[in-house]
Structure formats: C-alpha cells, structure tokens
Design a protein around this motif. Structure first.
Motif, PDB file in Angstrom:
ATOM      1  N   THR A 110       0.853  -1.177   0.000  1.00 54.39           N
ATOM      2  CA  THR A 110       0.000   0.000   0.000  1.00 54.39           C
ATOM      3  C   THR A 110       0.898   1.239   0.000  1.00 54.39           C
ATOM      4  O   THR A 110       2.081   1.177   0.339  1.00 54.39           O
ATOM      5  N   SER A 111       0.341   2.362  -0.398  1.00 53.50           N
ATOM      6  CA  SER A 111       1.127   3.598  -0.508  1.00 53.50           C
ATOM      7  C   SER A 111       1.600   4.079   0.855  1.00 53.50           C
ATOM      8  O   SER A 111       0.883   3.957   1.857  1.00 53.50           O
ATOM      9  N   VAL A 112       2.790   4.662   0.886  1.00 54.31           N
ATOM     10  CA  VAL A 112       3.210   5.375   2.087  1.00 54.31           C
ATOM     11  C   VAL A 112       2.256   6.554   2.281  1.00 54.31           C
ATOM     12  O   VAL A 112       1.831   7.184   1.316  1.00 54.31           O
ATOM     13  N   GLU A 113       1.911   6.818   3.510  1.00 50.74           N
ATOM     14  CA  GLU A 113       0.956   7.892   3.790  1.00 50.74           C
ATOM     15  C   GLU A 113       1.633   9.251   3.690  1.00 50.74           C
ATOM     16  O   GLU A 113       2.842   9.384   3.900  1.00 50.74           O
ATOM     17  N   ARG A 114       0.851  10.249   3.353  1.00 51.83           N
ATOM     18  CA  ARG A 114       1.333  11.627   3.417  1.00 51.83           C
ATOM     19  C   ARG A 114       1.308  12.084   4.873  1.00 51.83           C
ATOM     20  O   ARG A 114       0.421  11.696   5.636  1.00 51.83           O
ATOM     21  N   ARG A 115       2.259  12.913   5.231  1.00 51.53           N
ATOM     22  CA  ARG A 115       2.353  13.376   6.622  1.00 51.53           C
ATOM     23  C   ARG A 115       1.459  14.609   6.799  1.00 51.53           C
ATOM     24  O   ARG A 115       1.914  15.740   6.879  1.00 51.53           O
ATOM     25  N   TRP A 116       0.156  14.367   6.868  1.00 49.19           N
ATOM     26  CA  TRP A 116      -0.821  15.437   7.061  1.00 49.19           C
ATOM     27  C   TRP A 116      -1.464  15.245   8.426  1.00 49.19           C
ATOM     28  O   TRP A 116      -2.279  14.335   8.615  1.00 49.19           O
ATOM     29  N   PHE A 117      -1.093  16.085   9.356  1.00 50.56           N
ATOM     30  CA  PHE A 117      -1.590  15.954  10.720  1.00 50.56           C
ATOM     31  C   PHE A 117      -2.831  16.819  10.947  1.00 50.56           C
ATOM     32  O   PHE A 117      -2.943  17.935  10.438  1.00 50.56           O
ATOM     33  N   GLU A 118      -3.751  16.282  11.707  1.00 50.44           N
ATOM     34  CA  GLU A 118      -4.845  17.054  12.289  1.00 50.44           C
ATOM     35  C   GLU A 118      -4.805  16.768  13.781  1.00 50.44           C
ATOM     36  O   GLU A 118      -5.167  15.683  14.227  1.00 50.44           O
ATOM     37  N   GLY A 119      -4.301  17.729  14.531  1.00 46.36           N
ATOM     38  CA  GLY A 119      -4.027  17.475  15.945  1.00 46.36           C
ATOM     39  C   GLY A 119      -2.872  16.498  16.056  1.00 46.36           C
ATOM     40  O   GLY A 119      -1.813  16.699  15.447  1.00 46.36           O
ATOM     41  N   ARG A 121      -3.179  13.266  15.151  1.00 46.77           N
ATOM     42  CA  ARG A 121      -3.500  12.135  14.289  1.00 46.77           C
ATOM     43  C   ARG A 121      -3.200  12.476  12.828  1.00 46.77           C
ATOM     44  O   ARG A 121      -3.390  13.617  12.401  1.00 46.77           O
ATOM     45  N   VAL A 122      -2.738  11.475  12.096  1.00 47.09           N
ATOM     46  CA  VAL A 122      -2.483  11.640  10.670  1.00 47.09           C
ATOM     47  C   VAL A 122      -3.787  11.454   9.898  1.00 47.09           C
ATOM     48  O   VAL A 122      -4.535  10.500  10.137  1.00 47.09           O
ATOM     49  N   THR A 123      -4.066  12.364   8.975  1.00 44.79           N
ATOM     50  CA  THR A 123      -5.264  12.299   8.152  1.00 44.79           C
ATOM     51  C   THR A 123      -5.032  11.361   6.975  1.00 44.79           C
ATOM     52  O   THR A 123      -4.094  11.564   6.198  1.00 44.79           O
ATOM     53  N   PRO A 124      -5.847  10.330   6.793  1.00 44.11           N
ATOM     54  CA  PRO A 124      -5.706   9.453   5.624  1.00 44.11           C
ATOM     55  C   PRO A 124      -5.936  10.245   4.337  1.00 44.11           C
ATOM     56  O   PRO A 124      -6.862  11.052   4.254  1.00 44.11           O
ATOM     57  N   PHE A 150       1.974   1.343   8.336  1.00 45.45           N
ATOM     58  CA  PHE A 150       3.261   1.548   8.996  1.00 45.45           C
ATOM     59  C   PHE A 150       3.640   3.019   9.079  1.00 45.45           C
ATOM     60  O   PHE A 150       4.060   3.513  10.133  1.00 45.45           O
ATOM     61  N   THR A 151       3.512   3.745   7.973  1.00 48.90           N
ATOM     62  CA  THR A 151       3.927   5.146   7.995  1.00 48.90           C
ATOM     63  C   THR A 151       2.987   6.001   8.847  1.00 48.90           C
ATOM     64  O   THR A 151       3.439   6.943   9.503  1.00 48.90           O
ATOM     65  N   THR A 152       1.708   5.670   8.854  1.00 47.86           N
ATOM     66  CA  THR A 152       0.783   6.378   9.745  1.00 47.86           C
ATOM     67  C   THR A 152       1.208   6.191  11.195  1.00 47.86           C
ATOM     68  O   THR A 152       1.284   7.156  11.974  1.00 47.86           O
ATOM     69  N   TRP A 153       1.502   4.958  11.556  1.00 49.33           N
ATOM     70  CA  TRP A 153       1.975   4.690  12.927  1.00 49.33           C
ATOM     71  C   TRP A 153       3.281   5.426  13.203  1.00 49.33           C
ATOM     72  O   TRP A 153       3.444   6.049  14.267  1.00 49.33           O
ATOM     73  N   LEU A 154       4.209   5.368  12.245  1.00 45.82           N
ATOM     74  CA  LEU A 154       5.522   5.982  12.457  1.00 45.82           C
ATOM     75  C   LEU A 154       5.398   7.474  12.704  1.00 45.82           C
ATOM     76  O   LEU A 154       5.987   8.015  13.648  1.00 45.82           O
ATOM     77  N   TYR A 155       4.617   8.180  11.888  1.00 49.31           N
ATOM     78  CA  TYR A 155       4.464   9.620  12.047  1.00 49.31           C
ATOM     79  C   TYR A 155       3.785   9.959  13.366  1.00 49.31           C
ATOM     80  O   TYR A 155       4.201  10.873  14.076  1.00 49.31           O
ATOM     81  N   GLU A 156       2.737   9.217  13.688  1.00 48.75           N
ATOM     82  CA  GLU A 156       2.012   9.505  14.926  1.00 48.75           C
ATOM     83  C   GLU A 156       2.856   9.171  16.146  1.00 48.75           C
ATOM     84  O   GLU A 156       2.791   9.864  17.170  1.00 48.75           O
ATOM     85  N   ASP A 157       3.657   8.116  16.054  1.00 52.64           N
ATOM     86  CA  ASP A 157       4.515   7.745  17.181  1.00 52.64           C
ATOM     87  C   ASP A 157       5.566   8.818  17.442  1.00 52.64           C
ATOM     88  O   ASP A 157       5.851   9.160  18.590  1.00 52.64           O
ATOM     89  N   LEU A 158       6.136   9.362  16.380  1.00 55.87           N
ATOM     90  CA  LEU A 158       7.132  10.425  16.539  1.00 55.87           C
ATOM     91  C   LEU A 158       6.485  11.752  16.911  1.00 55.87           C
ATOM     92  O   LEU A 158       7.088  12.570  17.608  1.00 55.87           O
TER      93      LEU A 158
END
Length: 223
Positions: A110-119, A121-124, A150-158
C-alpha cells in the motif's frame, strides 16, 4: 535472487542533484542483503509504468525465484480512469500475473501515507486505494506490506514536530534547489527513506523465510 522495485517517486532512486530527497528504494539493498533493481520513477502510475515500457523492461529482467515489489497509488488516485476499484486494481492484477508467469514472487505494498496531521492524528489521504490493494492481495493470495499503516503509525509515534525530519522539509538557504525553503509532506529525505527501507527490507526477509516453509500469501505485515 534479485529484488525488483516498481513504483513512484516515494520508491524511486535518489537523484544526485535532489539529495537528500529520495525514495526508500535507494536504501533497501543493505537490509535484504541481495541485489536490488529499482525501476521506480517520479510521477509514475500503474498505467504509465505499463505504457512507457518500464514494466516490460522490469519483467524482462526477472528470473525464477526473484521477488518483485510493487507500490503505486499516489498518482493513480489523481486520474479517474485509474479508480481504486477499476483501472488501478486491474493493472495490479495484471502485474501480479506477469510476475508469476516468470516464476517469481510478487509483493504488493500500500502507498506510504502523506504526513498530514490534524491534531495528533495523521489524516488518511488515499481514500479507498489502500483497501483496494489489500483486497487484491487477499484475492490473489499475494504477500502484502502495508506501508499506509506503517507510515501512519511511524508519524504519529514520533509526533507532528519530530516526524517532519523524515520528510523533505528544508529551511531557507538549506538546499540550493529550494532557496526559499520547502515543506513537502509526501517525499522523504534520506532519514525517512532509510526508516521505510528498513521496514520493507525486514518484511521481505520475513516473507522469504515464510515462503521457505510454505507461502505466506495475502498476509498483512505491519509492525
């Protein structure tokens, strides 16, 4: 055994003049400890990769026992004819058939997610495309590496601030190509590309080990 990569700019080899902006495919070889042939390029869709001969060139170099890793979606979602449940998945299915016809293993990402945060949480941002890939992997019994998860988790974890260091964020004057600075939340810089490559590489090693005892098809690999 060789790994062959098909995908868009988030996978593509680094351009020397754009470093440290780069795709994760540039850093996977030390992790898998095998040759890697990366044909991904910026702006690619499943359709363009087929139409311009890139897919034919990739398949021509595939030998029995090789693995072909396929990650598209970022650009497909911009084109109506490549809708998630239409042209996009039809092309992915054809690619899987071609790989199997060469006696090789296809792996879908699946595609790596874009790093678009809302608060916090990463926005799909990919709509139904990740689910469409998951369904193709399930239907065709193909290994899946879920980079959206994976990338959603990674961004939110950091967190929103620290995760920016994985993407192409450059301060004014930091990079000659972007003298006024850049805040790109899609394309990795070297640090991010290496993190994604480490995850993909370890997932591929797990798939290879499982295949040695019997195929682990359709399995979703997330950390």
């Amino acid at each position: 055994m060789t790994y062959h990569l098909a995908g868009d700019s988030t996978v593509a080899p680094a351009k020397p003049e754009e470093l440290p902006m780069t795709g994760w495919g540039s850093y996977i070889e030390p992790v898998v400890e095998a040759p890697v042939r990366n044909l991904a390029y910026g702006g690619a869709t499943t359709a363009s990769f087929l139409a311009d001969g890139s897919w034919a060139r990739l398949v021509d170099g595939v030998e029995p026992g090789d693995t072909v890793v396929i990650q598209f979606g970022h650009n497909d979602q911009k084109l109506p004819e490549l809708a998630a449940r239409a042209g996009y998945t039809a092309n992915l299915r054809g690619m899987v058939d071609d790989v199997r016809g060469r006696g090789a293993v296809a792996v879908l990402c699946t595609s790596v997610e874009r790093r678009w945060f809302e608060g916090d949480r990463v926005t799909p941002t990919h709509g139904d495309y990740p689910n469409a890939v998951r369904d193709v992997a399930h239907d065709l019994d193909v290994p899946l590496i879920d980079l959206t998860v994976f990338t959603t988790w990674l961004y939110e974890d950091l967190g929103a601030e620290a995760s920016a260091a994985l993407l192409s964020h450059f301060a004014p004057g930091e990079h000659p190509l972007w003298p006024d600075g850049l805040a790109d939340d899609t394309h990795f810089r070297e640090e991010g590309a290496r993190r994604i490559a480490a995850y993909v590489g370890r997932s591929l090693r797990a798939i290879e080990r499982r295949d040695g005892d019997g195929p682990a098809r359709g399995s979703q690999l997330v950390s």
